[in-house]
Design an enzyme around this catalytic site. Structure first.
Site, mmCIF file in Angstrom:
data_model
loop_
_atom_site.group_PDB
_atom_site.id
_atom_site.type_symbol
_atom_site.label_atom_id
_atom_site.label_comp_id
_atom_site.label_asym_id
_atom_site.label_seq_id
_atom_site.Cartn_x
_atom_site.Cartn_y
_atom_site.Cartn_z
ATOM 1 N N SER A 272 45.263 27.975 44.013
ATOM 2 C CA SER A 272 44.491 28.213 42.869
ATOM 3 C C SER A 272 45.252 28.280 41.670
ATOM 4 O O SER A 272 46.560 28.802 41.703
ATOM 5 C CB SER A 272 43.538 29.483 43.006
ATOM 6 O OG SER A 272 43.151 29.719 41.525
ATOM 7 N N TYR B 248 42.874 39.096 45.214
ATOM 8 C CA TYR B 248 42.496 37.712 45.665
ATOM 9 C C TYR B 248 43.751 36.707 44.913
ATOM 10 O O TYR B 248 44.093 36.054 45.954
ATOM 11 C CB TYR B 248 41.206 37.288 45.043
ATOM 12 C CG TYR B 248 41.015 35.762 44.792
ATOM 13 C CD1 TYR B 248 40.741 35.193 45.898
ATOM 14 C CD2 TYR B 248 41.245 35.362 43.529
ATOM 15 C CE1 TYR B 248 40.571 33.866 45.910
ATOM 16 C CE2 TYR B 248 41.227 34.096 43.434
ATOM 17 C CZ TYR B 248 40.848 33.047 44.399
ATOM 18 O OH TYR B 248 40.800 31.761 44.234
ATOM 19 N N LYS C 52 46.537 34.352 47.074
ATOM 20 C CA LYS C 52 46.900 32.965 47.008
ATOM 21 C C LYS C 52 48.381 32.702 46.781
ATOM 22 O O LYS C 52 49.126 32.026 47.511
ATOM 23 C CB LYS C 52 46.262 32.461 45.779
ATOM 24 C CG LYS C 52 44.595 32.281 46.039
ATOM 25 C CD LYS C 52 44.341 31.198 46.925
ATOM 26 C CE LYS C 52 42.894 31.089 47.186
ATOM 27 N NZ LYS C 52 42.576 30.254 48.479
HETATM 28 C C1 UD1 Z 1 38.097 32.383 38.789
HETATM 29 C C2 UD1 Z 1 39.339 32.869 39.318
HETATM 30 C C3 UD1 Z 1 39.874 31.856 40.287
HETATM 31 C C4 UD1 Z 1 39.237 31.100 40.996
HETATM 32 C C5 UD1 Z 1 37.986 30.682 40.494
HETATM 33 C C6 UD1 Z 1 36.905 30.105 41.575
HETATM 34 C C7 UD1 Z 1 40.808 34.483 38.602
HETATM 35 C C8 UD1 Z 1 41.746 35.273 37.111
HETATM 36 N N1 UD1 Z 1 39.920 33.657 38.356
HETATM 37 O O1 UD1 Z 1 38.608 31.473 37.806
HETATM 38 O O2 UD1 Z 1 40.949 32.326 40.684
HETATM 39 O O3 UD1 Z 1 39.582 30.112 41.765
HETATM 40 O O4 UD1 Z 1 37.120 31.640 39.727
HETATM 41 O O5 UD1 Z 1 36.123 28.973 40.763
HETATM 42 O O6 UD1 Z 1 41.538 34.789 39.667
HETATM 43 N N2 UD1 Z 1 32.128 33.307 32.306
HETATM 44 C C9 UD1 Z 1 31.249 33.521 31.463
HETATM 45 N N3 UD1 Z 1 30.097 34.309 31.845
HETATM 46 C C10 UD1 Z 1 29.676 34.194 33.158
HETATM 47 C C11 UD1 Z 1 30.639 33.701 34.019
HETATM 48 C C12 UD1 Z 1 31.985 33.300 33.811
HETATM 49 O O7 UD1 Z 1 31.401 33.637 30.365
HETATM 50 O O8 UD1 Z 1 28.662 34.904 33.781
HETATM 51 C C13 UD1 Z 1 33.418 32.718 31.727
HETATM 52 C C14 UD1 Z 1 34.704 33.571 32.078
HETATM 53 O O9 UD1 Z 1 34.871 34.451 31.071
HETATM 54 C C15 UD1 Z 1 35.580 32.169 31.992
HETATM 55 C C16 UD1 Z 1 34.949 30.931 32.319
HETATM 56 O O10 UD1 Z 1 33.658 31.259 32.223
HETATM 57 O O11 UD1 Z 1 36.134 32.260 30.665
HETATM 58 C C17 UD1 Z 1 35.010 30.395 33.849
HETATM 59 O O12 UD1 Z 1 34.901 31.809 34.695
HETATM 60 P P1 UD1 Z 1 34.668 31.579 36.322
HETATM 61 O O13 UD1 Z 1 33.756 30.452 36.531
HETATM 62 O O14 UD1 Z 1 34.520 32.785 36.825
HETATM 63 O O15 UD1 Z 1 36.208 31.090 36.582
HETATM 64 P P2 UD1 Z 1 37.762 31.553 36.383
HETATM 65 O O16 UD1 Z 1 37.415 32.999 35.956
HETATM 66 O O17 UD1 Z 1 38.189 30.687 35.403
#
Ligand code: UD1
Length: 342
Positions: A127, A152, A156
């Site tokens: 990842s 987590y 990785k």
């Molecule tokens: C996370 C994990 C990554 C993993 C991936 C799987 C970390 C830091 N991140 O990535 O390792 O491979 O998931 O897909 O380990 N967001 C919102 N509202 C929500 C959900 C998310 O605003 O309800 C925003 C988050 O703040 C972020 C973006 O959407 O900026 C993407 O979030 P998310 O889909 O959870 O992925 P990551 O955090 O980038």
């Protein structure tokens, strides 16, 4: 002679899409999963899409070394793609031992059983989390890895190191590929397989689609005061079918003897940064609906902006992301409607 690929965790979101693409590329596939974080929906979907009612499935927990050994000794496996792992960042902070034990034990058992039984090609699903908050974007494979922000993420990094050490120790017989995924989203165009989060989704796109369908009341956008153009975080959202095809290219590279190093690392992303707000707007536009959302405080552990430089994968794997973010968001919505209608 057809080559056989074992897909561990093959009933899950990424594993099921990879299974479809491998079969369509002419490989024989064996799916193994302990079903701890999925049901049979995607496996049944894979059979339907590929017309392979006889697709082999093994209920295996790879933490069980004897079960892993049995699977490898009873089947001729040319390459293994290892997905079977826990993946919830927040849960890993609360239950670190569960994450270390599951994610490390299962991978070590896979490597051990593979090597013992003459399977010398191992692909690990890593990842972009290994880059942490990068100093420079986009990130290349040479960008230094940072301390993980969660157990987590640490698993990785540790699994990457374990595979690299085993490849080194094998004296050239074992080959490894580490694919570092950015943010996989979307679903198969058939809408027969897709992401099926249990409980409240952690990831952005399933939360968006569940809000759109009325399963969740409101999407919280975590932070709108980041140092980006619109104040929300930026990510590299990669279509799940594009991502799955990268695995086919990587497996072919291994099995066709094209590897230039014992262990190769590739970023699998589009190279295109998209902010959370841009993604939400694109979802609304392409699907012709309004999404209920609000701005909420930042989520601890989130990085501000990360996206891939995918040129190494483009060049060496002959792979490129092709689907637009709009088409991918359309597929995510079609999938949500499909599962809601079941
Ligand atoms: C996370 C994990 C990554 C993993 C991936 C799987 C970390 C830091 N991140 O990535 O390792 O491979 O998931 O897909 O380990 N967001 C919102 N509202 C929500 C959900 C998310 O605003 O309800 C925003 C988050 O703040 C972020 C973006 O959407 O900026 C993407 O979030 P998310 O889909 O959870 O992925 P990551 O955090 O980038």
């Amino acid at each position: 002679m057809k080559k056989t690929v074992l897909v561990s965790g093959g009933a899950g979101f990424i594993g099921s899409h990879v299974t479809v693409e491998l079969i369509e590329a002419g490989y024989d596939v064996i799916v193994a999963d302990n079903m701890s974080n999925c049901d049979r929906t995607c496996f049944e979907g894979v059979k339907k899409i590929t017309g392979r009612e006889d697709l082999p499935f093994h209920l295996v927990d790879f933490c069980d070394a004897a079960a892993a050994e049995k699977l490898f000794s009873e089947n001729k496996i040319d390459a293994v793609i290892h997905f079977a792992a826990f993946k919830a960042v927040g849960e890993s902070v609360d239950k670190p031992l569960m994450y270390y034990r599951n994610n490390l034990d299962s991978f070590m058992n896979v490597i051990e059983a593979a090597q013992k039984n003459g399977c010398t090609n191992i692909l690990f699903s890593s990842s972009a989390t290994v880059y942490g908050e990068p100093d420079v974007v986009p990130v290349t494979e040479q960008t230094p890895r940072k301390d993980a922000t969660s157990p987590y993420g640490n698993t990785k990094k540790m699994c990457e190191d374990i595979l690299q050490d085993c490849v080194k120790a094998s004296g050239g017989s074992l080959k490894g590929i580490l694919l570092r995924y950015f943010n996989p989203i979307g679903a198969h165009p058939s809408a027969l397989i897709g992401e099926l989060p249990r409980g409240i989704p952690n990831n952005l796109v399933p939360f968006i689609t569940q809000t759109a369908i009325g399963k969740r009341e409101c999407l919280s956008i975590f932070g709108n005061d980041y140092p980006t153009e619109d104040g929300t975080c930026k990510r590299d959202y990669i279509d799940i079918v594009d991502l799955a095809r990268a695995h086919v290219c990587a497996v072919a590279r291994m099995l066709d003897g094209k590897m230039e190093q014992g262990c190769e690392i590739y970023n699998i992303g589009t190279g295109r940064p998209v902010s959370v707000l841009e993604l939400v707007n694109a979802f609304e536009k392409v699907n012709g609906l309004k999404l209920n959302y609000r701005f909420a405080p930042r989520r601890p552990g989130d990085v501000v902006a990360i996206w891939a430089d995918p040129s190494l994968a483009n060049e060496k794997l002959g792979w490129k992301a092709t689907r637009s973010v709009e088409d991918t968001l359309k597929s995510a919505w079609e999938w949500e409607k499909h599962i809601a209608g079941r």
